[in-house]
Design a protein around this motif. Structure first.
Motif, PDB file in Angstrom:
ATOM      1  N   CYS A  55       1.504   0.844  -0.446  1.00  0.00           N
ATOM      2  CA  CYS A  55       0.621   1.773  -1.145  1.00  0.00           C
ATOM      3  C   CYS A  55       1.273   2.246  -2.438  1.00  0.00           C
ATOM      4  O   CYS A  55       2.471   2.563  -2.478  1.00  0.00           O
ATOM      5  N   GLY A  56       0.487   2.314  -3.494  1.00  0.00           N
ATOM      6  CA  GLY A  56       1.005   2.762  -4.776  1.00  0.00           C
ATOM      7  C   GLY A  56       1.254   4.247  -4.854  1.00  0.00           C
ATOM      8  O   GLY A  56       1.934   4.707  -5.776  1.00  0.00           O
ATOM      9  N   PHE A  57       0.725   5.025  -3.905  1.00  0.00           N
ATOM     10  CA  PHE A  57       0.935   6.463  -3.908  1.00  0.00           C
ATOM     11  C   PHE A  57       2.214   6.869  -3.184  1.00  0.00           C
ATOM     12  O   PHE A  57       2.516   8.058  -3.106  1.00  0.00           O
ATOM     13  N   LEU A  58       2.949   5.909  -2.644  1.00  0.00           N
ATOM     14  CA  LEU A  58       4.179   6.227  -1.927  1.00  0.00           C
ATOM     15  C   LEU A  58       5.320   6.418  -2.923  1.00  0.00           C
ATOM     16  O   LEU A  58       5.592   5.535  -3.748  1.00  0.00           O
ATOM     17  N   SER A  77       6.327   7.844   7.314  1.00  0.00           N
ATOM     18  CA  SER A  77       6.980   6.586   7.642  1.00  0.00           C
ATOM     19  C   SER A  77       6.365   5.457   6.827  1.00  0.00           C
ATOM     20  O   SER A  77       5.182   5.497   6.475  1.00  0.00           O
ATOM     21  N   LEU A  78       7.175   4.449   6.509  1.00  0.00           N
ATOM     22  CA  LEU A  78       6.653   3.308   5.765  1.00  0.00           C
ATOM     23  C   LEU A  78       5.601   2.552   6.555  1.00  0.00           C
ATOM     24  O   LEU A  78       4.788   1.826   5.980  1.00  0.00           O
ATOM     25  N   SER A  79       5.598   2.710   7.865  1.00  0.00           N
ATOM     26  CA  SER A  79       4.598   2.060   8.712  1.00  0.00           C
ATOM     27  C   SER A  79       3.367   2.927   8.926  1.00  0.00           C
ATOM     28  O   SER A  79       2.447   2.517   9.622  1.00  0.00           O
ATOM     29  N   TYR A  80       3.356   4.134   8.351  1.00  0.00           N
ATOM     30  CA  TYR A  80       2.174   4.999   8.433  1.00  0.00           C
ATOM     31  C   TYR A  80       1.109   4.485   7.461  1.00  0.00           C
ATOM     32  O   TYR A  80       1.380   3.690   6.568  1.00  0.00           O
ATOM     33  N   GLY A  81      -0.109   4.964   7.623  1.00  0.00           N
ATOM     34  CA  GLY A  81      -1.181   4.561   6.731  1.00  0.00           C
ATOM     35  C   GLY A  81      -2.396   5.440   6.913  1.00  0.00           C
ATOM     36  O   GLY A  81      -2.529   6.143   7.923  1.00  0.00           O
ATOM     37  N   GLU A 140      -4.842   0.256  -2.362  1.00  0.00           N
ATOM     38  CA  GLU A 140      -5.481  -1.057  -2.456  1.00  0.00           C
ATOM     39  C   GLU A 140      -6.592  -1.222  -1.432  1.00  0.00           C
ATOM     40  O   GLU A 140      -6.986  -2.354  -1.135  1.00  0.00           O
ATOM     41  N   ALA A 141      -7.096  -0.139  -0.920  1.00  0.00           N
ATOM     42  CA  ALA A 141      -8.121  -0.250   0.117  1.00  0.00           C
ATOM     43  C   ALA A 141      -9.415  -0.836  -0.445  1.00  0.00           C
ATOM     44  O   ALA A 141     -10.134  -1.562   0.247  1.00  0.00           O
ATOM     45  N   ALA A 142      -9.745  -0.570  -1.734  1.00  0.00           N
ATOM     46  CA  ALA A 142     -11.007  -1.051  -2.306  1.00  0.00           C
ATOM     47  C   ALA A 142     -10.980  -2.531  -2.629  1.00  0.00           C
ATOM     48  O   ALA A 142     -12.026  -3.174  -2.686  1.00  0.00           O
ATOM     49  N   VAL A 143      -9.816  -3.099  -2.876  1.00  0.00           N
ATOM     50  CA  VAL A 143      -9.730  -4.506  -3.285  1.00  0.00           C
ATOM     51  C   VAL A 143      -9.199  -5.400  -2.180  1.00  0.00           C
ATOM     52  O   VAL A 143      -9.007  -6.590  -2.403  1.00  0.00           O
TER      53      VAL A 143
END
Length: 308
Positions: free
Chosen positions: A220-223, A250-254, A260-263
């Protein structure tokens, strides 16, 4: 035999009869109308008796006024010893006292509150304080230590107050400051583990939000990455619309706010079923009269049925 075992547990007669003296003492110590009926007495020793009176004070259900009277040896007068309010067998008591360090919970601190840290806190260990040798856990090589010894050989002129605050380049102090270890205490290995477990439980891969997310935070770009050893598994969320905005995740969180959810490509859909219209599938019309089996329609019969 000790003196305690030789004492008689039978109440002294004169002390036991001094109920009026005990009541007057209890009424003098308590508020008016609070002292109730006499509910018993107990021998405390030779010529020492405690009288118990019911307490009618609101909030002190089951408590008793305890008045202890005593008489000297060969004396005919009973004197007052003490007056206290004691809980009875069925008294309403406050919960067992728990130290503040065990009562404190996350979020309890407010503005102006101070939380002193124990000197033996397992979450912390000594950092590099600028002494002659670094702590055993310091990531300083022997070559750096030799450079420091060479720097220490040069005597700096001036009073200690005029010495530079910023450590010299290449010294142990500069390396420790770059690593974030030039503090009185730093996180120990135990402190790192408990912090990682706490963050993983709140914003980790096993949370319902992460299970329904299209992708993990590692892409994710917001991380926003963080430094130190914890940066290998955690980061800070910078998405204002995410439920974890400003939190260590966590890096495995979401979540659904992935950059990038839209693309992201949609998951492949299975192909529709193919219907073969070149042949006729057999199906039963009526049961056979003799065996009860289901007859099978032939191609000729099916063709005739189709023309009829």
């Amino acid at each position: 035999m000790s003196a305690a075992t030789t004492r008689s547990r039978t109440p002294d007669r004169l002390c036991a009869e001094a109920v009026d003296l005990a009541r007057a003492a209890a009424e003098e110590a308590a508020a008016p109308g609070v002292v109730g009926e006499h509910v018993g007495l107990e021998s405390e020793g030779d010529r020492v008796v405690t009288h118990f009176f019911e307490c009618k004070e609101l909030g002190y259900r089951g408590w008793r006024w305890a008045v202890t009277v005593a008489r000297a040896s060969r004396a005919k007068f009973v004197t007052l010893d003490e007056v206290v309010l004691l809980p009875g067998p069925d008294a309403l008591l406050a919960p067992e006292w728990v130290p503040w360090s065990e009562r404190l919970r996350p979020g309890d601190m407010g503005p102006g509150d101070l939380l002193p840290t124990d000197a033996e806190d397992l979450r912390l260990e000594p950092g590099y304080s600028g002494e002659e040798e670094p702590v055993p856990t310091s990531a300083v090589s022997e070559e750096m230590a030799e450079l420091v010894e060479a720097e220490d050989a040069e005597v700096t002129a001036g009073a200690p107050s005029s010495l530079p605050v910023v450590p010299s380049r290449g010294s142990i102090a500069s390396v420790a400051e770059e690593l974030g270890m030039r503090r009185a205490r730093v996180l120990s290995r135990y402190g790192l583990h408990v912090a990682a477990d706490r963050w993983e439980e709140s914003y980790g891969a096993k949370t319902p939000m992460a299970q329904a997310a299209p992708a993990s935070c590692v892409s994710c770009g917001f991380l926003q990455p963080i430094g130190g050893s914890l940066g290998q598994a955690f980061g800070v969320c910078a998405n204002e619309f995410s439920p974890a905005d400003g939190r260590v995740v966590s890096l495995s969180y979401g979540c659904g706010g992935h950059s990038e959810a839209a693309v992201m490509p949609k998951p492949p859909q299975p192909a529709p079923p193919v219907i073969d219209e070149t042949r006729v599938d057999p199906f039963p019309l009526r049961p056979a009269p003799d065996s009860g089996s289901v007859p099978v329609v032939s191609d000729e019969d099916a063709a005739e049925l189709g023309h009829s």
